[in-house]
Design an enzyme around this catalytic site. Structure first.
Site, mmCIF file in Angstrom:
data_model
loop_
_atom_site.group_PDB
_atom_site.id
_atom_site.type_symbol
_atom_site.label_atom_id
_atom_site.label_comp_id
_atom_site.label_asym_id
_atom_site.label_seq_id
_atom_site.Cartn_x
_atom_site.Cartn_y
_atom_site.Cartn_z
ATOM 1 N N LYS A 9 0.851 -1.198 0.000
ATOM 2 C CA LYS A 9 0.000 0.000 0.000
ATOM 3 C C LYS A 9 0.879 1.237 0.000
ATOM 4 C CE LYS A 9 0.849 1.444 4.381
ATOM 5 N NZ LYS A 9 1.527 2.737 4.705
ATOM 6 N N ASP A 136 -2.455 -1.602 10.327
ATOM 7 C CA ASP A 136 -2.633 -1.604 8.873
ATOM 8 C C ASP A 136 -3.313 -2.864 8.351
ATOM 9 O OD1 ASP A 136 -1.380 0.835 8.666
ATOM 10 O OD2 ASP A 136 0.552 0.024 8.026
#
EC number: 2.7.1.148
Length: 307
Positions: A9, A136
């Site tokens: 990401k 996350d």
């Protein structure tokens, strides 16, 4: 055998709002999956053992690895202690890069083992378990483009972009940044300016939800790529300074920023062709600076079963 892809990401927005009552930072972020991905392979075993091997010898495959933590948590929740698995991780996402590689691998373990062991947990249940292991990780399960609040575990999906946006990632392979250090340093340098209280936090969340560049993500109204950790980390990390300077010399990026706590930095482009051309044009300077680069498209999903 089952294989799951675990994409990296980047942070299109990372705003440090203030401190929570639990000592963590309250964040307002937009995270985006990209097509740089690890691969996690699963083979059922009948010995009730959970094991992990990796093609990168620099990565710990012991009890501290999020893949093993995720597997142990999922088995414990299932109540089927006789379940076993042999896992093999192919690393493509650089380690300690601010790209959530470890979190994505852990999320891949949850998704893959849920399927391999036939447990039937919903995506929401897997995201809840992921939140116990890392801030996350819920995003890595869901993927795509997401607003991320709280510690990063509270997700709100953003309408998918119809455009082929792309990012050019760069990183010094010899440099990594400690995420706890980055946030501690941020508190030391910026703490006096932190917002206080849920009312102030919610106003910033509302502002981000209504940001015109998220309606949806598109080249015509590109994100400003705010990262509150960038100035903190760059001040003490020469590799970040060099990466940003080189990316800023390119003629066509929409914006340039550091991802997460660094040291990876990226330039956002309106399409893949521009990104590929920029990677080719910048290649000699990147090599001279000892930086590695990846030209990546944006993904609309998170970890997914590949086969």
């Amino acid at each position: 055998m089952l294989t799951v892809t675990a994409p990296a990401k980047v942070n299109l927005h990372l705003e440090v709002l203030g401190l929570r009552s639990d000592g963590f930072h309250e964040l307002a972020m937009v995270m985006q999956s990209i097509d740089l991905a690890d691969s996690l392979q699963f083979t059922n075993t009948a010995d009730a053992q959970i094991t992990l091997r990796c093609d990168d010898s620099s990565l710990s495959t012991g009890a501290d690895n999020l893949v093993l933590k995720a597997a142990e948590l999922l088995r414990a929740r299932s109540g089927f202690n006789e379940l076993g698995v042999s896992m093999y991780l192919e690393k493509r996402i650089p380690i300690g890069a601010g790209l959530a590689g470890g979190s994505s691998d852990g999320a891949a373990a949850l998704v893959g083992l849920n399927a391999l062991w036939g447990l039937g947990y919903t995506a929401e249940a897997l995201e809840s378990m992921a939140a116990e292991l890392g801030s996350d990780m819920p995003f890595c399960v869901a993927g795509g483009t997401q607003l991320c609040f709280g510690r990063g575990e509270l997700l709100e999906p953003v309408p998918p972009t119809a455009e082929g946006l792309a990012v050019l990632l760069v990183k010094d392979p010899l440099v990594s940044v400690s995420t706890p250090w980055a946030y501690q340093r941020c508190k030391e340098l910026k703490g006096k300016n932190y917002l206080e209280g849920e009312v102030a936090f919610e106003q910033r969340r509302r502002d981000l939800r209504e940001a015109p560049w998220l309606q949806p993500l598109r080249a015509g109204c590109p994100p400003p790529l705010r990262n509150d950790l960038q100035v903190v980390v760059a001040a003490e990390t020469q590799a970040v300074q060099v990466s940003l300077q080189l990316l800023q010399t390119l003629p066509t990026p929409l914006a340039v920023a550091m991802s997460g706590s660094g040291p990876s930095c990226f330039a956002l482009f309106g399409d893949q062709d521009q990104c590929d051309q920029a990677a080719a044009d910048l290649s000699p300077k990147l090599k001279a600076a000892g930086l590695k680069a990846w030209a990546c498209s944006l993904r609309s999903d998170g970890v997914r079963i590949a086969s």
